[in-house]
Scaffold this motif. Structure first.
Motif, PDB file in Angstrom:
ATOM      1  N   ASN A 155      71.292  69.482  41.812  1.00 45.14           N
ATOM      2  CA  ASN A 155      72.352  68.518  42.130  1.00 45.14           C
ATOM      3  C   ASN A 155      71.742  67.320  42.839  1.00 45.14           C
ATOM      4  O   ASN A 155      72.107  66.984  43.950  1.00 45.14           O
ATOM      5  CB  ASN A 155      73.440  69.176  42.990  1.00 45.14           C
ATOM      6  CG  ASN A 155      74.295  70.111  42.166  1.00 45.14           C
ATOM      7  OD1 ASN A 155      74.536  69.858  40.991  1.00 45.14           O
ATOM      8  ND2 ASN A 155      74.734  71.194  42.764  1.00 45.14           N
ATOM      9  N   THR A 156      70.778  66.703  42.183  1.00 45.29           N
ATOM     10  CA  THR A 156      70.107  65.522  42.716  1.00 45.29           C
ATOM     11  C   THR A 156      70.144  64.427  41.657  1.00 45.29           C
ATOM     12  O   THR A 156      70.645  64.632  40.550  1.00 45.29           O
ATOM     13  CB  THR A 156      68.633  65.832  43.074  1.00 45.29           C
ATOM     14  OG1 THR A 156      67.917  66.092  41.855  1.00 45.29           O
ATOM     15  CG2 THR A 156      68.513  67.028  44.003  1.00 45.29           C
ATOM     16  N   ALA A 157      69.561  63.294  41.989  1.00 47.32           N
ATOM     17  CA  ALA A 157      69.521  62.175  41.038  1.00 47.32           C
ATOM     18  C   ALA A 157      68.708  62.509  39.796  1.00 47.32           C
ATOM     19  O   ALA A 157      68.848  61.849  38.770  1.00 47.32           O
ATOM     20  CB  ALA A 157      68.953  60.938  41.723  1.00 47.32           C
ATOM     21  N   SER A 158      67.881  63.547  39.864  1.00 44.08           N
ATOM     22  CA  SER A 158      67.038  63.895  38.714  1.00 44.08           C
ATOM     23  C   SER A 158      67.662  64.948  37.797  1.00 44.08           C
ATOM     24  O   SER A 158      67.003  65.420  36.872  1.00 44.08           O
ATOM     25  CB  SER A 158      65.665  64.363  39.192  1.00 44.08           C
ATOM     26  OG  SER A 158      65.783  65.539  39.951  1.00 44.08           O
ATOM     27  N   ILE A 159      68.931  65.287  38.007  1.00 46.39           N
ATOM     28  CA  ILE A 159      69.578  66.257  37.116  1.00 46.39           C
ATOM     29  C   ILE A 159      69.501  65.742  35.681  1.00 46.39           C
ATOM     30  O   ILE A 159      69.717  64.569  35.409  1.00 46.39           O
ATOM     31  CB  ILE A 159      71.036  66.560  37.522  1.00 46.39           C
ATOM     32  CG1 ILE A 159      71.590  67.724  36.671  1.00 46.39           C
ATOM     33  CG2 ILE A 159      71.907  65.324  37.430  1.00 46.39           C
ATOM     34  CD1 ILE A 159      72.920  68.261  37.154  1.00 46.39           C
ATOM     35  N   GLY A 160      69.127  66.625  34.793  1.00 45.14           N
ATOM     36  CA  GLY A 160      69.013  66.265  33.386  1.00 45.14           C
ATOM     37  C   GLY A 160      67.628  65.833  32.959  1.00 45.14           C
ATOM     38  O   GLY A 160      67.351  65.730  31.760  1.00 45.14           O
ATOM     39  N   HIS A 161      66.726  65.589  33.916  1.00 46.63           N
ATOM     40  CA  HIS A 161      65.371  65.199  33.544  1.00 46.63           C
ATOM     41  C   HIS A 161      64.677  66.344  32.815  1.00 46.63           C
ATOM     42  O   HIS A 161      64.935  67.513  33.086  1.00 46.63           O
ATOM     43  CB  HIS A 161      64.554  64.823  34.780  1.00 46.63           C
ATOM     44  CG  HIS A 161      64.961  63.525  35.395  1.00 46.63           C
ATOM     45  ND1 HIS A 161      64.260  62.946  36.424  1.00 46.63           N
ATOM     46  CD2 HIS A 161      65.979  62.674  35.128  1.00 46.63           C
ATOM     47  CE1 HIS A 161      64.827  61.800  36.765  1.00 46.63           C
ATOM     48  NE2 HIS A 161      65.886  61.627  35.999  1.00 46.63           N
TER      49      HIS A 161
END
Length: 149
Positions: free
Chosen positions: A103-109
């Motif tokens: 649940n951070t800005a990098s979700i989906g990376h």
């Protein structure tokens, strides 16, 4: 590998709840439509450091062959791949393509996990040194795959 059946939204929600994670919407759409499989476009060329990478298959939900199943691979790579990621596919040599489900800005990376460089993970919330960034989303990763001529 061809997926055995396509999961429902309920199947995906059950998987997320059981493992305490949230999958990105574009990846959920992929599971609902394709549920894994061996894509014709299977070559990734966008990371100059790693060179050419081959995607053997994407894992699915509710598969008959355990090795092709997301849940099975969560168990296999528990403690080896940081908890913030799940293995969503593999190459012919046992390396993994990983999806950040934090649940951070990098979700989906999307990252490439190199088993030849595997180390003991000290902090399971961080990306480990043997993981290489490939794409900022599952869709961008999938769309960047090309057919191996």
């Amino acid at each position: 590998m061809q997926p055995d059946k396509k999961p429902t939204t309920s199947d995906i929600k059950t998987f997320e709840k059981k493992y305490g994670l949230q999958l990105p919407e574009d990846y959920i759409d992929y599971l609902l439509t394709h549920n894994g499989g061996s894509p014709e476009a299977c070559l990734f060329t966008k990371n100059k450091e790693l060179g050419y990478l081959i995607l053997n298959e994407f894992y699915g939900l509710l598969t008959i062959d355990d090795q092709d199943d997301l849940a099975y691979n969560l168990g296999i790579f528990d403690g080896r791949i940081p908890k913030r990621c799940i293995a969503i596919g593999g190459d012919p040599g046992g390396n993994q393509y990983c999806l950040d489900v934090s649940n951070t800005a990098s979700i989906g990376h999307i990252y490439f996990w190199d088993h030849e460089e595997e180390i003991h993970i000290e902090d399971e919330t961080e990306i480990s040194p043997n993981m290489y960034f490939l794409s900022n989303s599952f869709t961008n990763f999938k769309n960047s795959l090309i057919i191996d001529e």
